[in-house]
Design an enzyme around this catalytic site. Structure first.
Site, PDB file in Angstrom:
ATOM      1  N   HIS A  76       0.827  -1.211   0.000  1.00  0.00           N
ATOM      2  CA  HIS A  76       0.000   0.000   0.000  1.00  0.00           C
ATOM      3  C   HIS A  76       0.857   1.255   0.000  1.00  0.00           C
ATOM      4  O   HIS A  76       1.952   1.277   0.563  1.00  0.00           O
ATOM      5  CB  HIS A  76      -0.878   0.047   1.255  1.00  0.00           C
ATOM      6  CG  HIS A  76      -1.919  -1.032   1.329  1.00  0.00           C
ATOM      7  ND1 HIS A  76      -2.893  -1.185   0.374  1.00  0.00           N
ATOM      8  CD2 HIS A  76      -2.152  -1.992   2.255  1.00  0.00           C
ATOM      9  CE1 HIS A  76      -3.683  -2.195   0.717  1.00  0.00           C
ATOM     10  NE2 HIS A  76      -3.252  -2.702   1.838  1.00  0.00           N
ATOM     11  N   VAL A 199       6.696 -17.583  24.313  1.00  0.00           N
ATOM     12  CA  VAL A 199       6.941 -16.804  25.526  1.00  0.00           C
ATOM     13  C   VAL A 199       5.753 -16.986  26.468  1.00  0.00           C
ATOM     14  O   VAL A 199       4.593 -16.784  26.080  1.00  0.00           O
ATOM     15  CB  VAL A 199       7.154 -15.315  25.187  1.00  0.00           C
ATOM     16  CG1 VAL A 199       7.148 -14.459  26.445  1.00  0.00           C
ATOM     17  CG2 VAL A 199       8.463 -15.142  24.427  1.00  0.00           C
ATOM     18  N   CYS A 462      -4.440 -28.290  -7.868  1.00  0.00           N
ATOM     19  CA  CYS A 462      -4.734 -29.588  -7.238  1.00  0.00           C
ATOM     20  C   CYS A 462      -4.410 -29.573  -5.750  1.00  0.00           C
ATOM     21  O   CYS A 462      -4.657 -30.562  -5.056  1.00  0.00           O
ATOM     22  CB  CYS A 462      -4.041 -30.737  -7.970  1.00  0.00           C
ATOM     23  SG  CYS A 462      -2.390 -31.126  -7.380  1.00  0.00           S
TER      24      CYS A 462
HETATM   25  C1  LIG Z   1      -7.093 -10.500   5.581  1.00  0.00           C
HETATM   26  C2  LIG Z   1      -5.907  -9.601   5.740  1.00  0.00           C
HETATM   27  C3  LIG Z   1      -5.481  -8.806   4.697  1.00  0.00           C
HETATM   28  C4  LIG Z   1      -4.373  -7.981   4.840  1.00  0.00           C
HETATM   29  N1  LIG Z   1      -3.896  -7.321   3.760  1.00  0.00           N
HETATM   30  C5  LIG Z   1      -2.756  -6.597   3.854  1.00  0.00           C
HETATM   31  C6  LIG Z   1      -2.206  -5.980   2.703  1.00  0.00           C
HETATM   32  O1  LIG Z   1      -2.710  -6.132   1.602  1.00  0.00           O
HETATM   33  N2  LIG Z   1      -1.098  -5.212   2.862  1.00  0.00           N
HETATM   34  C7  LIG Z   1      -0.513  -5.017   4.077  1.00  0.00           C
HETATM   35  O2  LIG Z   1       0.468  -4.285   4.151  1.00  0.00           O
HETATM   36  N3  LIG Z   1      -0.990  -5.639   5.174  1.00  0.00           N
HETATM   37  C8  LIG Z   1      -2.095  -6.426   5.083  1.00  0.00           C
HETATM   38  N4  LIG Z   1      -2.593  -7.064   6.177  1.00  0.00           N
HETATM   39  C9  LIG Z   1      -1.956  -6.829   7.459  1.00  0.00           C
HETATM   40  C10 LIG Z   1      -0.668  -7.609   7.645  1.00  0.00           C
HETATM   41  O3  LIG Z   1      -0.818  -8.946   7.212  1.00  0.00           O
HETATM   42  C11 LIG Z   1      -0.313  -7.549   9.117  1.00  0.00           C
HETATM   43  O4  LIG Z   1      -0.303  -6.204   9.542  1.00  0.00           O
HETATM   44  C12 LIG Z   1       1.041  -8.159   9.397  1.00  0.00           C
HETATM   45  O5  LIG Z   1       1.148  -9.450   8.847  1.00  0.00           O
HETATM   46  C13 LIG Z   1       1.270  -8.210  10.887  1.00  0.00           C
HETATM   47  O6  LIG Z   1       2.510  -8.792  11.099  1.00  0.00           O
HETATM   48  P1  LIG Z   1       3.010  -9.091  12.558  1.00  0.00           P
HETATM   49  O7  LIG Z   1       4.421  -9.511  12.414  1.00  0.00           O
HETATM   50  O8  LIG Z   1       2.696  -7.940  13.438  1.00  0.00           O
HETATM   51  O9  LIG Z   1       2.070 -10.269  13.065  1.00  0.00           O
HETATM   52  P2  LIG Z   1       2.148 -11.838  12.803  1.00  0.00           P
HETATM   53  O10 LIG Z   1       2.484 -12.167  11.426  1.00  0.00           O
HETATM   54  O11 LIG Z   1       0.898 -12.433  13.357  1.00  0.00           O
HETATM   55  O12 LIG Z   1       3.380 -12.285  13.685  1.00  0.00           O
HETATM   56  C14 LIG Z   1       3.312 -12.385  15.081  1.00  0.00           C
HETATM   57  C15 LIG Z   1       4.124 -13.589  15.498  1.00  0.00           C
HETATM   58  O13 LIG Z   1       4.181 -13.619  16.909  1.00  0.00           O
HETATM   59  C16 LIG Z   1       4.207 -14.962  17.301  1.00  0.00           C
HETATM   60  N5  LIG Z   1       3.777 -15.033  18.704  1.00  0.00           N
HETATM   61  C17 LIG Z   1       2.580 -14.687  19.199  1.00  0.00           C
HETATM   62  N6  LIG Z   1       2.562 -14.905  20.534  1.00  0.00           N
HETATM   63  C18 LIG Z   1       3.782 -15.391  20.862  1.00  0.00           C
HETATM   64  C19 LIG Z   1       4.366 -15.815  22.086  1.00  0.00           C
HETATM   65  N7  LIG Z   1       3.700 -15.778  23.252  1.00  0.00           N
HETATM   66  N8  LIG Z   1       5.631 -16.281  22.053  1.00  0.00           N
HETATM   67  C20 LIG Z   1       6.333 -16.332  20.888  1.00  0.00           C
HETATM   68  N9  LIG Z   1       5.801 -15.945  19.696  1.00  0.00           N
HETATM   69  C21 LIG Z   1       4.556 -15.477  19.694  1.00  0.00           C
HETATM   70  C22 LIG Z   1       3.245 -15.643  16.336  1.00  0.00           C
HETATM   71  O14 LIG Z   1       3.524 -17.036  16.246  1.00  0.00           O
HETATM   72  C23 LIG Z   1       3.497 -14.901  15.041  1.00  0.00           C
HETATM   73  O15 LIG Z   1       4.409 -15.577  14.200  1.00  0.00           O
HETATM   74  C24 LIG Z   1      -3.697  -7.899   6.082  1.00  0.00           C
HETATM   75  C25 LIG Z   1      -4.135  -8.695   7.146  1.00  0.00           C
HETATM   76  C26 LIG Z   1      -5.201  -9.562   6.970  1.00  0.00           C
HETATM   77  C27 LIG Z   1      -5.598 -10.470   8.087  1.00  0.00           C
END
Ligand SMILES: Cc1cc2nc3c(=O)[nH]c(=O)nc-3n(C[C@H](O)[C@H](O)[C@H](O)COP(=O)(O)OP(=O)(O)OC[C@H]3O[C@@H](n4cnc5c(N)ncnc54)[C@H](O)[C@@H]3O)c2cc1C
Length: 480
Positions: A76, A199, A462
């Site tokens: 984006h 964690v 598939c």
């Molecule tokens: C349907 C949908 C569409 C989207 N479309 C877009 C898009 O087009 N463009 C865009 O920029 N963004 C988009 N997003 C948003 C984007 O995917 C997220 O903002 C981003 O993936 C968040 O990343 P993160 O690393 O914060 O979270 P996550 O990928 O969820 O990573 C968090 C990690 O923390 C780990 N974790 C959690 N608790 C613990 C614990 N207690 N101990 C150790 N590890 C832990 C989990 O296992 C996970 O791997 C979309 C989201 C969704 C759901």
């Protein structure tokens, strides 16, 4: 398992540490990041420039196995963010940073541009406001186009489009390669990645003692990038300023024969629950319809529902009727970390040497590199020594994008290494050479699903019905 240099890709410059079981290494880390999604890996990569001991831990057996693996994969521009918000700034900056990084590392990006299509008078009347909002977000290329131009540019569009906002800077990107590139570069630069490492608790004194499913870990600084669970980690450190509500987005992926039906990312005019249902090509040569926006209680509920899919089909029929006649390759769902606020919940707690990176809802992929730079600034403000930063070794990632050369088409490559000419997954045309490379890479997959995110194997029409056993056999063989 510690991945020794012998098991890493030939270009890995140093011994690397990726562990998946057993007790954690002893000693004290300077910084530990909880969560190896696109945000946590980006932060780890940014910190990897510094002469510090860094740990990146994740509960899963792979990086990018949470929300980061299941989104709509758009890079984006931030044209529609809330002006003046932290998210607006970080998406705008992140878009620039990730566009350049993707070009340098080979992450597939297709700059198709988006059309925000107005289907009724109310939506048409909203377009000037959206154009003005884009300007306030620093995005100057958006312009309103009339119905005839919309139709000329998207001939398969359903009847009734009244006009559109043209946003040429919006792009498709490969979310899997992005996270893997960050993680690979971080690990090669010395970040220690500990998987299967949930964690469970934190005791904070001079040093944080983090209780994990694999034993204690000691760290001076802590970064919480736990996505859907960032509120729960925050509470372990005594904070309760936000609560994450999982907002499910279901999607339908149509087969590659549908790809010719659509030329742009077709966005709806946004409503109260977010960006709404879109139709977009993917970098893998397919077409995606979704996502829904459903607030749930369960942070693990990534199932698809009959109602959700019916709603998508109804919306999709209006946008691109011919799409609904095409074969469906897959359905999936991702969970956004919604907090009820219109902005990210990035908070520094310098007295605790702790930064929380919460509420990274619908734009975290796009903003990831800018979030990382901001978090390092916050850590530095809290006393983290940031002297002695160095450049990271450049990286090239294997290409998964359909619009770019792939090994099965590369006669020279196949002549040099016939394994790139032996197709294992025929739907996605994935070769033994690519699977071999992924299994021996710096951050190897923890499951056949992880292998799919590195190669596309089993991701086609598939869904592994034909190649599944062969792919699994290669995966199992590599783990022996
Ligand atoms: C349907 C949908 C569409 C989207 N479309 C877009 C898009 O087009 N463009 C865009 O920029 N963004 C988009 N997003 C948003 C984007 O995917 C997220 O903002 C981003 O993936 C968040 O990343 P993160 O690393 O914060 O979270 P996550 O990928 O969820 O990573 C968090 C990690 O923390 C780990 N974790 C959690 N608790 C613990 C614990 N207690 N101990 C150790 N590890 C832990 C989990 O296992 C996970 O791997 C979309 C989201 C969704 C759901």
């Amino acid at each position: 398992m510690t991945v020794s240099p012998a098991h890493t890709a030939p270009t890995a410059p140093t011994a690397t540490t990726v562990t998946t079981g057993g007790a954690l290494p002893g000693g004290e880390y300077d910084v530990t990041i909880v969560g190896a999604g696109v945000v946590g890996t980006a932060i780890a990569r940014e910190l990897a420039r510094l002469p510090l001991r860094i740990a990146l831990v994740d509960a899963s057996d792979d990086v990018g196995d949470g929300t980061s693996k299941a989104n709509t994969a758009l890079l984006h521009t931030g044209f529609d963010a809330v002006p003046g918000s932290v998210e607006s700034r970080l998406v705008r900056e992140g878009h620039l940073l990730l566009s350049a990084y993707a070009a340098a590392t080979g992450i597939p990006v297709e700059p198709l541009g988006a059309l925000l299509v107005a289907w009724d008078a109310e939506q048409l009347a909203a377009l000037p406001g959206l154009a003005e909002k884009a300007l306030r977000n620093g995005y100057r290329s958006a312009r309103i186009i009339p119905a005839e131009e919309v139709r000329a540019r998207e001939p398969e569009l359903g009847p009734g489009a009244l006009g559109a906002l043209d946003v040429p800077g919006e792009s498709l990107i490969c979310p899997w390669t992005t996270t893997l590139a960050y993680a690979t570069q971080a690990v090669r630069a010395g970040v220690e990645l500990h998987l299967n490492c949930r964690v469970l608790g934190v005791t904070s004194a001079e040093v944080h003692t983090v209780a994990t499913g694999r034993g204690p870990l000691r760290t001076r600084y802590l970064v919480n990038a736990a996505g859907l669970y960032a509120d729960e980690i925050d509470r372990l450190l005594g904070h309760a300023d936000f609560t994450v509500t999982p907002r499910r987005g279901q999607l339908i992926v149509f087969d590659e024969l549908a790809r010719g039906l659509v030329r742009h990312i077709l966005l709806p005019v946004p409503g109260a629950l977010g960006k709404g249902v879109l139709v977009s090509p993917t970098v893998y040569g397919k077409v995606m319809l979704g996502p829904t926006a459903e607030d749930l209680d369960d942070k693990t509920d990534t199932g698809s529902t009959a109602e959700g899919l019916a709603l998508l089909r109804e919306k999709g029929r209006r946008i691109l009727p011919a799409l609904l006649e095409e074969e469906v390759t897959a359905v999936y769902a991702g969970l956004r970390a919604a907090t009820g606020n219109d902005d990210y919940a990035i908070r520094a707690h310098p007295e605790q040497r702790y930064v929380t990176v919460g509420g990274i809802r619908s734009t975290g992929l796009s903003a990831s590199m800018a979030i990382a730079a901001y978090v390092v600034e916050l850590l530095a403000d809290g006393g983290l020594p940031v002297a002695g930063a160095r450049d990271l070794e450049p990286l090239r990632m294997p290409n998964l994008g359909e619009a770019f050369p792939r090994p099965y088409r590369d006669a020279e490559l196949i002549a040099r290494d016939p394994e790139y000419g032996r197709i294992v997954c025929h739907c996605e045309r994935v070769t033994r050479g690519e699977i071999r490379d992924a299994l021996a890479s710096t951050v190897p997959p923890g499951s056949p699903d992880g292998l799919r995110r590195r190669t596309r194997a089993r991701g086609g029409r598939c869904q592994g019905f034909y190649c599944g056993p062969a792919v699994r056999a290669l995966f199992e063989e590599a783990r022996r």
